[in-house]
Design a protein around this motif. Structure first.
Motif, PDB file in Angstrom:
ATOM      1  N   ILE A 233      12.022 -13.272 -14.491  1.00  0.00           N
ATOM      2  CA  ILE A 233      13.088 -12.641 -15.129  1.00  0.00           C
ATOM      3  C   ILE A 233      12.699 -11.148 -15.229  1.00  0.00           C
ATOM      4  N   MET A 234      11.287 -11.003 -15.575  1.00  0.00           N
ATOM      5  CA  MET A 234      10.661  -9.323 -15.419  1.00  0.00           C
ATOM      6  C   MET A 234      10.937  -8.768 -14.281  1.00  0.00           C
TER       7      MET A 234
ATOM      8  N   LEU B 173      13.511  -9.596 -11.798  1.00  0.00           N
ATOM      9  CA  LEU B 173      14.924  -9.529 -11.611  1.00  0.00           C
ATOM     10  C   LEU B 173      15.550  -8.460 -12.443  1.00  0.00           C
ATOM     11  N   VAL B 174      14.905  -7.994 -13.393  1.00  0.00           N
ATOM     12  CA  VAL B 174      15.547  -6.900 -14.348  1.00  0.00           C
ATOM     13  C   VAL B 174      14.938  -5.467 -13.948  1.00  0.00           C
ATOM     14  N   GLY B 175      14.028  -5.573 -13.017  1.00  0.00           N
ATOM     15  CA  GLY B 175      13.208  -4.479 -12.608  1.00  0.00           C
ATOM     16  C   GLY B 175      12.035  -3.943 -13.354  1.00  0.00           C
ATOM     17  N   VAL B 176      11.121  -4.793 -13.811  1.00  0.00           N
ATOM     18  CA  VAL B 176      10.011  -4.446 -14.655  1.00  0.00           C
ATOM     19  C   VAL B 176       9.114  -4.118 -13.462  1.00  0.00           C
TER      20      VAL B 176
ATOM     21  N   PRO C 117      11.884  -2.548  -7.957  1.00  0.00           N
ATOM     22  CA  PRO C 117      11.979  -2.235  -9.641  1.00  0.00           C
ATOM     23  C   PRO C 117      12.810  -1.188 -10.058  1.00  0.00           C
TER      24      PRO C 117
ATOM     25  N   ARG D  78      16.361  -2.357  -9.089  1.00  0.00           N
ATOM     26  CA  ARG D  78      16.756  -3.312 -10.001  1.00  0.00           C
ATOM     27  C   ARG D  78      17.124  -2.802 -11.338  1.00  0.00           C
TER      28      ARG D  78
END
Ligand code: ADP
Ligand code: MG
Lengths: 302, 230
Positions: free
Chosen positions: A211-212, A214-217, B79, B82
């Motif tokens: 999840i990290m 995919l959300v761009g962490v 990242p 995203r």
């Protein structure tokens, strides 16, 4: 930035707490490893002490008959000093010899008591002669035997320091080798354990990590807690080792002095505390971060 | 133009041989558009969204996001891409061990947002999707519609430029379906580009927005005010 770092520490710490058993095993082996490294450091000081102690020992000791006047002995000292092979000549008076002996055996009751029983000073005045080169022993000795003052001499002692130093060196070398090999083996075990523990955490955090991602962490933020997990283990182990050595040497140190009079390991430890801390924490952080980096590289590919 | 596909082909290697999920697909999406992606199950909708998000790399063709080539993007840059896209996944991808609120907070923490801001944003977004009364419930304790709204809240909380929604009404009754669609329209109205993959006929026919129809990985229709025709 500081917020992220704080969170990375927080998550790294939580990761450790999730597997207490593994964490304890890892820290235990890390403590063993860092302890041995510290031992190796202290052992070098012991070796240095023994070597200089041996080197400082006289090569030739000439003892004079009881009652030989000090002025005469000092004249002899001057004439010996003039010989080219001679590095140093020290005069040790009867009284000096007595004091030195009782100082050296201060802790030993049997010896001090028997010394008191004698009542008089049983020691002889002497000249302690050091040559530049061990090979000139016999030449110097024979010239003393041929000299005019030989009738004042009670006895001549030779100290064969070369073979003793060589023996000491070879023993030290084997001890060093054994300790270093053990350190390497233990390091491998410690890194293996820490690596395994971090890999487990990565596996059990699979969903969070996905999840990290995919959300761009950012990659380093995802890796941060795992890196810090290793560093915390290393730091914790270093801290425990420092405390262990500190407490042990603080209370036991003075007693250890009796074994090798003049060698003050606990003073050496505390005088060099900055270097000791650097070595211990350096080793802890290094081992911890190596294991983190290996597991991150193998299991957190980007 | 915010998203552009040029001759994109994606082939999966499965045990039973290669599967062409996307077949030579080209289209452009303008900033602020609301695009529906329709097609039967297996037509390639999810794969197309995954390519936009950089989850899958195309075998052929180019994909641009704001002029940047997504296919050759550096892994350290992904990242950043995203963060500009919010995604609602077909399988929600909620963390089962975290409460509704924690699911949102977790993402914001990982993105390095400050604690005060997190508290404010999380409360606000949960309010928007009308889930404030479920803050402390775990995903397993939420209904299908609530899970969808939570997933939507998480996608929206970082204020993305583009929202990708993969079957966000998948297994919802008509009432809750309308709920989600209304939310998507709201998000669209504040300027977000919305890409919605669905196979729900009602939704599409009432939206009056652009519809791209996929069949076996190919675009068979791309209409400005499209209808659901398969
Ligand atoms: N990871 C995968 N590996 C192999 N084949 C896949 C994978 N993901 C999807 N596919 C196949 O690609 C095609 C398109 O799938 P998908 O994009 O999920 O379609 P949709 O979302 O429209 O139902 C299907 O035939 C599916 O079986
Ligand atoms: Mg799908």
């Amino acid at each position: 930035m500081t917020t992220s770092l704080k969170r990375a520490f927080h998550w790294g710490w939580l990761n450790l707490k999730r597997q207490v058993g593994m964490a304890i095993a890892t820290v235990f082996v890390l403590v063993l490893t860092i302890s041995l490294i510290t031992f190796l450091f202290l052992f070098q000081e012991t070796t240095r002490f023994l070597t200089t102690e041996l080197q400082e020992r006289v090569d030739i000791a000439v003892y004079f008959k009881d009652g030989t006047p000090e002025t005469e002995i000092l004249d002899i000292k001057n004439s010996i000093t003039k010989m080219p092979e001679i590095k140093k000549v020290d005069f040790v008076s009867k009284e000096d010899a007595y004091l030195k002996f009782s100082e050296r055996h201060k802790g030993n009751k049997a010896i001090t008591e028997s010394l008191e029983e004698i009542g008089t000073n049983p020691f002889l005045a002497s000249l302690n002669i050091q040559t530049f080169d061990a090979s000139s022993y016999s030449r110097v000795a024979s010239s003393i035997q041929r000299s005019a003052f030989y009738n004042l001499v009670e006895k001549i002692d030779f100290l064969q320091r070369k073979p003793v130093i060589e023996r000491l060196n070879s023993i030290v070398l084997s001890i060093n080798t054994i300790v270093i090999i053990t350190i390497m083996a233990l390091s491998a075990v410690a890194v293996g354990l820490a690596f395994n523990q971090i890999r487990n955490t990565i596996y059990s955090s699979k969903e969070e990590i996905e999840i990290m991602r995919l959300v761009g962490v950012s990659n380093w933020f995802i890796r941060g807690p795992f890196l810090i997990q290793g560093i915390i283990s290393g730091g914790l182990a270093a801290f425990i080792t420092v405390a262990m050595f500190g407490v042990t040497l603080y209370f036991m140190g003075p007693k250890l002095n009796v074994l090798l009079p003049g060698l003050n390991i606990h003073q050496f430890f505390f005088n060099n505390i900055a270097l000791v801390l650097l070595i211990q924490f350096g080793a802890g952080f290094l081992l911890g971060s190596i294991s983190s980096l290996i597991s991150i590289r193998s299991y957190l590919k980007v | 133009m915010i998203i552009s596909f040029k001759g994109v082909t994606k082939i999966y290697n499965s045990l039973s041989g290669p599967i062409k999920a996307i077949d030579n697909v080209s289209f452009d999406i303008e900033r602020g558009e609301f695009v529906s992606l329709v097609g039967r199950s297996g037509a390639g909708k999810t794969t197309l969204l995954k390519i936009i998000l950089g989850q899958e790399k195309p075998n052929l063709g180019d994909v641009f996001f704001n002029g940047e080539d997504v296919r050759t993007i550096k892994s350290s840059h992904l990242p950043l891409l995203r963060r500009r896209i919010g995604a609602v996944f077909q399988d929600y991808k909620l963390l089962q061990t975290k409460t509704a609120l924690e699911n949102i907070v977790f993402v914001l923490q990982a993105l390095g947002i400050g604690d005060d801001q997190i508290e404010k944003d999380a409360a606000e977004v949960l309010n928007i999707v009308e889930l404030s009364h479920r803050n402390n419930n775990f995903p397993a304790e939420l209904s299908g519609g609530e899970k969808q709204r939570l997933a939507l809240a998480r996608a929206l909380v970082s204020r993305p430029e583009v929202l990708l929604a993969d079957e966000p009404t998948g297994n919802l009754d008509p009432y809750h379906t309308q709920d989600i669609i209304r939310l998507l329209q709201k998000v669209h109205q504040i300027g977000t580009t919305v890409i919605l993959a669905t196979h729900n006929r009602e939704i599409i026919n009432n939206l009056n927005q652009r519809v791209i129809t996929l069949e076996e990985g190919r675009i068979i229709r791309d209409e400005k005010e499209g209808k659901f025709i398969i």
